[in-house]
Write an enzyme that holds these catalytic residues in place. Sequence first.
Site, PDB file in Angstrom:
ATOM      1  CG  HIS A 189      -2.115  -1.021   1.160  1.00 29.44           C
ATOM      2  ND1 HIS A 189      -1.917  -2.380   1.639  1.00 29.44           N
ATOM      3  CD2 HIS A 189      -3.146  -0.907   0.860  1.00 29.44           C
ATOM      4  CE1 HIS A 189      -2.653  -3.104   1.669  1.00 29.44           C
ATOM      5  NE2 HIS A 189      -3.765  -2.353   1.143  1.00 29.44           N
ATOM      6  CG  ASP A 263      -4.316  -6.214  -3.673  1.00 26.48           C
ATOM      7  OD1 ASP A 263      -5.501  -5.781  -3.326  1.00 26.48           O
ATOM      8  OD2 ASP A 263      -3.565  -6.679  -2.829  1.00 26.48           O
TER       9      ASP A 263
END
Length: 522
Positions: A189, A263
């Site tokens: 992230h 993702d």
Amino acid sequence: MKSAELQKKIGHLFVVGFEGKSVPDYIRKMIHDDHIGGIILFSRNIGTPSEVLELTTELQLEAKRAGYEQPLLICLDQENGIVRRLGEGTTLFPGSMALGATHNADNAYQVGLATGKELKALGINWNLAPDADVNNNPRNPVIGVRSFGESAGKVAEFAQAAMKGMQDAGIITTLKHFPGIGDMDIDPHLDLPVISHDRERLDSVELHPFKTCIDSGADTVMTAHIYFPAIDDETGLPATLSRKVITGLLREEIGFTGVVTTDCLEMKAIADGVGTEQGTVHAIQAGVDLAMISHTEQTQKAALQAVYDAAVNDEAFMNVIDAADQRIYDLKAKYLRWEDLQLEKSTAQIDVAQHCDLAERIYRDSVTIAKNDGILPLKLNKESTVLVVDSDEASFSLAEDQSNTDFSFGQYVQTHHPNTTVVQLNAMTEEADMSQYECVVLCTRSLNPSEKVLTLANDLYETGVPFVVAALKSPYELSRFPKASAHICTYESTTTAIEIAVAAMFGEVSVQGRLPVNLPDV
């Protein structure tokens, strides 16, 4: 002028998210104009079961009005444990490492089946689970207790069981995060991690659960935003964008013929590199079928345009898009039919009572007393004084929903033994007199306990006060407290797990869990 047919064909390859508990106008427009393939939901979209069902029904009705041949894919991350999106009116099931601690794969199947039934009752047809990562890095900032354990064979067995349970409930499943991110130490992230193991090691550990589950009929595989130099020698190329990983390894070598999803492409490992828009193009060119852009309207629209621009007059890219579109069509045909959907006003039917009984039974089999020098169960009289130091240094990854964390461990101890003082770690002073307590319980919820709590543990040992360490998240924390009188681990800071752990400390319930990982030497 855009070709409407090409625009919709490309739209099928997109999974998008939005804010709020109702369908925004721009999502309705994307459904009608682009025929987007799916929707991802987060906690921000989740209300009561009735509200969730109303939202998913409205999404499907909009797709039907737009002339969709097949229903929308509607997905979320319901791994259970520390990563769950559903809220009130649904069941708190044990997460992956808690299930691993039971050493009984049937528990993973039963939780998968019950989870699938709850999702289906809410109009959700696709779960981004199970996690097939083998967590062999105690400092992994993202996976940890989201994994079933550190043994490749065990992770394969439990992931397969969980997958089969959800499939038997009629839910599309996802293996993640391919090729395996259990040994990373950076959160994708935030940045691009690198896993540098050679192919022999990757084959025997990281890839083993994926191969096992693919051989057993996996539906979809989610890619990882991580660089694997042993698979692709293009420096810094995330697996999500690598044709050698997606087409070469996953499709041609391993033989996966199902749907591959990314993702979220807004993670910084992609966004701060090639960028989300071009990253979407590269991912599809690499062999990905579904591009997931979870948050930003502007980015979603720009990525759709980027793929359209790349596809125009490019026959090779159009062939890739056609193949992806066919795989998505086949997946939907296997699981989704308009006639199976309840598009009229209806109420979500979830057997929460039965599922709570299942969850409680499995929690009792998972909560682990990893060390006991004879202090447990606690033998106290009414006058005995107990101190609970509840850590305020909890660590969370961006994948977790903090709303599911229960910080009431000390209050549960007080219900069993009213003569208990509860303090937060940051409120402790160096002058605090520990000798007045007959027992101290230290709670931890982080990957790396602070020097303050380690010093407190050492002071307790020096003064001879017996103390228990309750690891309410990562079991690896226990290795930092070798002088504790007892170790107890819940693998997650959820209410039922904590209630059972406290009851076990007082001898009111018997717990059967065994650590599914080895504790590192410190």
